[in-house]
Motif scaffolding. Structure first.
Motif, PDB file in Angstrom:
ATOM      1  N   PHE A 145       6.507  -1.952  -6.979  1.00  0.00           N
ATOM      2  CA  PHE A 145       6.772  -0.575  -6.567  1.00  0.00           C
ATOM      3  C   PHE A 145       6.278   0.443  -7.582  1.00  0.00           C
ATOM      4  CE2 PHE A 145       9.232  -2.526  -3.275  1.00  0.00           C
ATOM      5  CZ  PHE A 145       9.141  -1.619  -2.225  1.00  0.00           C
ATOM      6  N   ALA A 146       6.122   0.046  -8.833  1.00  0.00           N
ATOM      7  CA  ALA A 146       5.492   0.950  -9.796  1.00  0.00           C
ATOM      8  C   ALA A 146       4.040   1.201  -9.399  1.00  0.00           C
ATOM      9  CB  ALA A 146       5.560   0.347 -11.198  1.00  0.00           C
ATOM     10  N   VAL A 147       3.391   0.172  -8.869  1.00  0.00           N
ATOM     11  CA  VAL A 147       2.010   0.332  -8.373  1.00  0.00           C
ATOM     12  C   VAL A 147       1.997   1.208  -7.127  1.00  0.00           C
ATOM     13  CG1 VAL A 147       0.003  -0.867  -7.424  1.00  0.00           C
ATOM     14  CG2 VAL A 147       1.263  -1.891  -9.326  1.00  0.00           C
ATOM     15  N   TYR A 148       2.852   0.906  -6.164  1.00  0.00           N
ATOM     16  CA  TYR A 148       2.834   1.628  -4.890  1.00  0.00           C
ATOM     17  C   TYR A 148       3.171   3.111  -5.075  1.00  0.00           C
ATOM     18  CZ  TYR A 148       3.121  -3.228  -3.321  1.00  0.00           C
ATOM     19  OH  TYR A 148       2.910  -4.572  -3.152  1.00  0.00           O
ATOM     20  N   LYS A 149       4.117   3.396  -5.956  1.00  0.00           N
ATOM     21  CA  LYS A 149       4.467   4.794  -6.218  1.00  0.00           C
ATOM     22  C   LYS A 149       3.286   5.546  -6.823  1.00  0.00           C
ATOM     23  CE  LYS A 149       9.417   3.928  -6.852  1.00  0.00           C
ATOM     24  NZ  LYS A 149      10.524   3.798  -7.837  1.00  0.00           N
ATOM     25  N   GLY A 150       2.473   4.816  -7.575  1.00  0.00           N
ATOM     26  CA  GLY A 150       1.322   5.437  -8.212  1.00  0.00           C
ATOM     27  C   GLY A 150       0.266   5.921  -7.244  1.00  0.00           C
ATOM     28  N   ALA A 151       0.343   5.496  -5.988  1.00  0.00           N
ATOM     29  CA  ALA A 151      -0.622   5.951  -4.992  1.00  0.00           C
ATOM     30  C   ALA A 151      -0.416   7.417  -4.646  1.00  0.00           C
ATOM     31  CB  ALA A 151      -0.515   5.103  -3.723  1.00  0.00           C
ATOM     32  N   GLY A 152       0.793   7.940  -4.916  1.00  0.00           N
ATOM     33  CA  GLY A 152       1.074   9.333  -4.588  1.00  0.00           C
ATOM     34  C   GLY A 152       1.117   9.603  -3.100  1.00  0.00           C
ATOM     35  N   MET A 153       1.567   8.607  -2.318  1.00  0.00           N
ATOM     36  CA  MET A 153       1.642   8.735  -0.857  1.00  0.00           C
ATOM     37  C   MET A 153       3.071   8.413  -0.427  1.00  0.00           C
ATOM     38  SD  MET A 153      -1.992   6.850   0.067  1.00  0.00           S
ATOM     39  CE  MET A 153      -2.026   7.369   1.803  1.00  0.00           C
ATOM     40  N   PRO A 154       3.972   9.396  -0.441  1.00  0.00           N
ATOM     41  CA  PRO A 154       5.396   9.133  -0.186  1.00  0.00           C
ATOM     42  C   PRO A 154       5.702   8.557   1.191  1.00  0.00           C
ATOM     43  CG  PRO A 154       4.941  11.494  -0.276  1.00  0.00           C
ATOM     44  CD  PRO A 154       3.717  10.797  -0.770  1.00  0.00           C
ATOM     45  N   ILE A 155       4.967   8.943   2.210  1.00  0.00           N
ATOM     46  CA  ILE A 155       5.217   8.395   3.547  1.00  0.00           C
ATOM     47  C   ILE A 155       4.850   6.911   3.578  1.00  0.00           C
ATOM     48  CG2 ILE A 155       4.575   8.514   5.992  1.00  0.00           C
ATOM     49  CD1 ILE A 155       4.156  11.520   5.625  1.00  0.00           C
ATOM     50  N   LEU A 156       3.723   6.584   2.971  1.00  0.00           N
ATOM     51  CA  LEU A 156       3.312   5.182   2.881  1.00  0.00           C
ATOM     52  C   LEU A 156       4.347   4.373   2.101  1.00  0.00           C
ATOM     53  CD1 LEU A 156       1.242   2.917   3.291  1.00  0.00           C
ATOM     54  CD2 LEU A 156       0.045   3.750   1.252  1.00  0.00           C
ATOM     55  N   LEU A 157       4.878   4.951   1.040  1.00  0.00           N
ATOM     56  CA  LEU A 157       5.898   4.271   0.238  1.00  0.00           C
ATOM     57  C   LEU A 157       7.141   3.990   1.073  1.00  0.00           C
ATOM     58  CD1 LEU A 157       6.750   3.195  -2.546  1.00  0.00           C
ATOM     59  CD2 LEU A 157       7.629   5.495  -3.052  1.00  0.00           C
ATOM     60  N   GLN A 158       7.546   4.939   1.906  1.00  0.00           N
ATOM     61  CA  GLN A 158       8.705   4.732   2.772  1.00  0.00           C
ATOM     62  C   GLN A 158       8.460   3.589   3.753  1.00  0.00           C
ATOM     63  OE1 GLN A 158       9.458   8.494   4.646  1.00  0.00           O
ATOM     64  NE2 GLN A 158      10.298   9.443   2.798  1.00  0.00           N
ATOM     65  N   MET A 159       7.253   3.505   4.269  1.00  0.00           N
ATOM     66  CA  MET A 159       6.916   2.427   5.203  1.00  0.00           C
ATOM     67  C   MET A 159       6.973   1.067   4.508  1.00  0.00           C
ATOM     68  SD  MET A 159       3.738   4.368   7.101  1.00  0.00           S
ATOM     69  CE  MET A 159       3.372   3.060   8.275  1.00  0.00           C
ATOM     70  N   ILE A 160       6.496   1.008   3.279  1.00  0.00           N
ATOM     71  CA  ILE A 160       6.540  -0.241   2.514  1.00  0.00           C
ATOM     72  C   ILE A 160       7.982  -0.635   2.219  1.00  0.00           C
ATOM     73  CG2 ILE A 160       5.947  -1.307   0.296  1.00  0.00           C
ATOM     74  CD1 ILE A 160       3.368   0.392   0.353  1.00  0.00           C
ATOM     75  N   GLU A 161       8.797   0.337   1.852  1.00  0.00           N
ATOM     76  CA  GLU A 161      10.213   0.063   1.588  1.00  0.00           C
ATOM     77  C   GLU A 161      10.906  -0.487   2.834  1.00  0.00           C
ATOM     78  OE1 GLU A 161      11.590   3.819   0.192  1.00  0.00           O
ATOM     79  OE2 GLU A 161      11.216   3.345  -1.930  1.00  0.00           O
ATOM     80  N   ALA A 162      10.560   0.056   4.001  1.00  0.00           N
ATOM     81  CA  ALA A 162      11.163  -0.419   5.249  1.00  0.00           C
ATOM     82  C   ALA A 162      10.797  -1.880   5.512  1.00  0.00           C
ATOM     83  CB  ALA A 162      10.707   0.458   6.416  1.00  0.00           C
ATOM     84  N   LEU A 163       9.570  -2.267   5.174  1.00  0.00           N
ATOM     85  CA  LEU A 163       9.152  -3.656   5.350  1.00  0.00           C
ATOM     86  C   LEU A 163       9.889  -4.571   4.371  1.00  0.00           C
ATOM     87  CD1 LEU A 163       5.293  -3.201   5.787  1.00  0.00           C
ATOM     88  CD2 LEU A 163       6.943  -3.847   7.557  1.00  0.00           C
ATOM     89  N   TRP A 164      10.023  -4.132   3.127  1.00  0.00           N
ATOM     90  CA  TRP A 164      10.730  -4.946   2.139  1.00  0.00           C
ATOM     91  C   TRP A 164      12.207  -5.056   2.482  1.00  0.00           C
ATOM     92  CZ3 TRP A 164       9.559  -6.480  -3.304  1.00  0.00           C
ATOM     93  CH2 TRP A 164       8.185  -6.624  -3.520  1.00  0.00           C
ATOM     94  N   LEU A 165      12.762  -4.068   3.138  1.00  0.00           N
ATOM     95  CA  LEU A 165      14.155  -4.122   3.573  1.00  0.00           C
ATOM     96  C   LEU A 165      14.353  -5.278   4.554  1.00  0.00           C
ATOM     97  CD1 LEU A 165      16.914  -2.715   3.404  1.00  0.00           C
ATOM     98  CD2 LEU A 165      16.197  -1.253   5.301  1.00  0.00           C
ATOM     99  N   ARG A 166      13.358  -5.514   5.404  1.00  0.00           N
ATOM    100  CA  ARG A 166      13.421  -6.611   6.373  1.00  0.00           C
ATOM    101  C   ARG A 166      13.112  -7.963   5.738  1.00  0.00           C
ATOM    102  NH1 ARG A 166      12.179  -5.363  11.695  1.00  0.00           N
ATOM    103  NH2 ARG A 166      12.531  -7.593  12.071  1.00  0.00           N
ATOM    104  N   ILE A 167      12.139  -7.973   4.842  1.00  0.00           N
ATOM    105  CA  ILE A 167      11.602  -9.246   4.351  1.00  0.00           C
ATOM    106  C   ILE A 167      12.142  -9.632   2.976  1.00  0.00           C
ATOM    107  CG2 ILE A 167       9.552  -8.490   3.064  1.00  0.00           C
ATOM    108  CD1 ILE A 167       7.948 -10.553   4.705  1.00  0.00           C
ATOM    109  N   GLY A 168      12.804  -8.696   2.287  1.00  0.00           N
ATOM    110  CA  GLY A 168      13.270  -8.940   0.933  1.00  0.00           C
ATOM    111  C   GLY A 168      14.090 -10.211   0.736  1.00  0.00           C
TER     112      GLY A 168
END
Length: 260
Positions: A145-168
């Motif tokens: 998530f340190a990498v993903y946050k570095g993209a500077g794309m908050p909507i994309l980050l929310q989508m990734i978090e939603a996937l990890w919520l399911r698959i974590g």
């Protein structure tokens, strides 16, 4: 470690939101296991709150399909099927790959130092004769998530978090079970290539390293037999003269044929 031992008693006023945040983080971080049942009362006692905010929080998580109610009304972490896992993995490869490629172009020098430090911590723990699985899981999540946050794309980050919520809960099965991937330090090698590419600002290579990390872990999880072989879904069935609905379960085999 059981759920009551993992959570932290709450003191702030926004109790439902705080309960939700803690449970969500435990799911994303892989500290809750597929099939693990959750007691509202035990969770409330561990958090030092009443049952009501816990019930409100878990209703949100059920709506997000991060938790589920079984036909006998037990609350649990869902058990994922092979096809569901493969679908989410395919989406992750694309979304997290995009975030990684963008991060290579936009990460600050300080962020790269942080990511490098996380990689070093992960490598050091993995090199121990008996790695601490909880520490590995936590650092692995922080690094990604340190990498993903570095993209500077908050909507994309929310989508990734939603996937990890399911698959974590299943995502770190190899780290938790001490598989051969741990002994061979497969994840360390993927992370090393990822960090090296980020330092070069090479988005294509960073994306490829990230993709290799996701796909190699996914292949192991599928081969380990810890996923359901067939999908289970619910279908409403009329209840003798009442408008309420019962639950019936069917499975869909690999060939696509439905069975009762």
């Amino acid at each position: 470690m059981s759920l009551p031992e993992l959570v932290t008693p709450l003191k702030r006023q926004t109790l439902s939101a705080d309960v939700y945040a803690q449970l969500r983080e435990l799911l994303i971080s892989g500290h809750m296991m597929p099939g693990e049942q959750i007691s509202l009362r035990s969770t409330a006692a561990a958090l030092g709150v009443s049952v009501m905010p816990v019930r409100e929080a878990v209703h949100r998580l059920v709506a997000e399909q991060a938790l589920e109610l079984t036909p006998n009304r037990a609350l649990r972490v869902p058990v994922m099927s092979v096809s569901q896992f493969r679908e989410i993995t395919s989406i992750r490869v694309n979304l997290e790959g995009l975030a990684t490629e963008q991060a290579a172009e936009h990460l600050s020098d300080a962020a790269i130092v942080q990511i490098t430090a996380l990689h070093d911590r992960f490598s050091e723990e993995m090199a121990r004769s008996r790695p601490d699985s909880s520490r590995l899981i936590a650092v692995n999540k922080e690094l990604h998530f340190a990498v993903y946050k570095g993209a500077g794309m908050p909507i994309l980050l929310q989508m990734i978090e939603a996937l990890w919520l399911r698959i974590g809960p299943i995502l770190n099965h190899d780290l938790r079970s001490g598989s051969r991937r741990v002994g061979e330090q497969v994840a360390v090698n993927h992370h090393a290539r990822l960090v090296a590419a980020l330092k070069r600002r090479d988005g294509v290579s960073a994306r490829a390293a990230l993709q290799g990390d996701i796909e190699s872990a996914a292949e192991y999880i599928v081969s380990a037999g810890v996923l359901l072989a067939a999908d289970a879904f619910e279908e409403p069935v009329p209840d003798a003269g009442k408008p309420a609905l019962k639950t019936a379960r069917r499975t869909r085999s690999a060939s696509g044929r439905q069975t009762a």
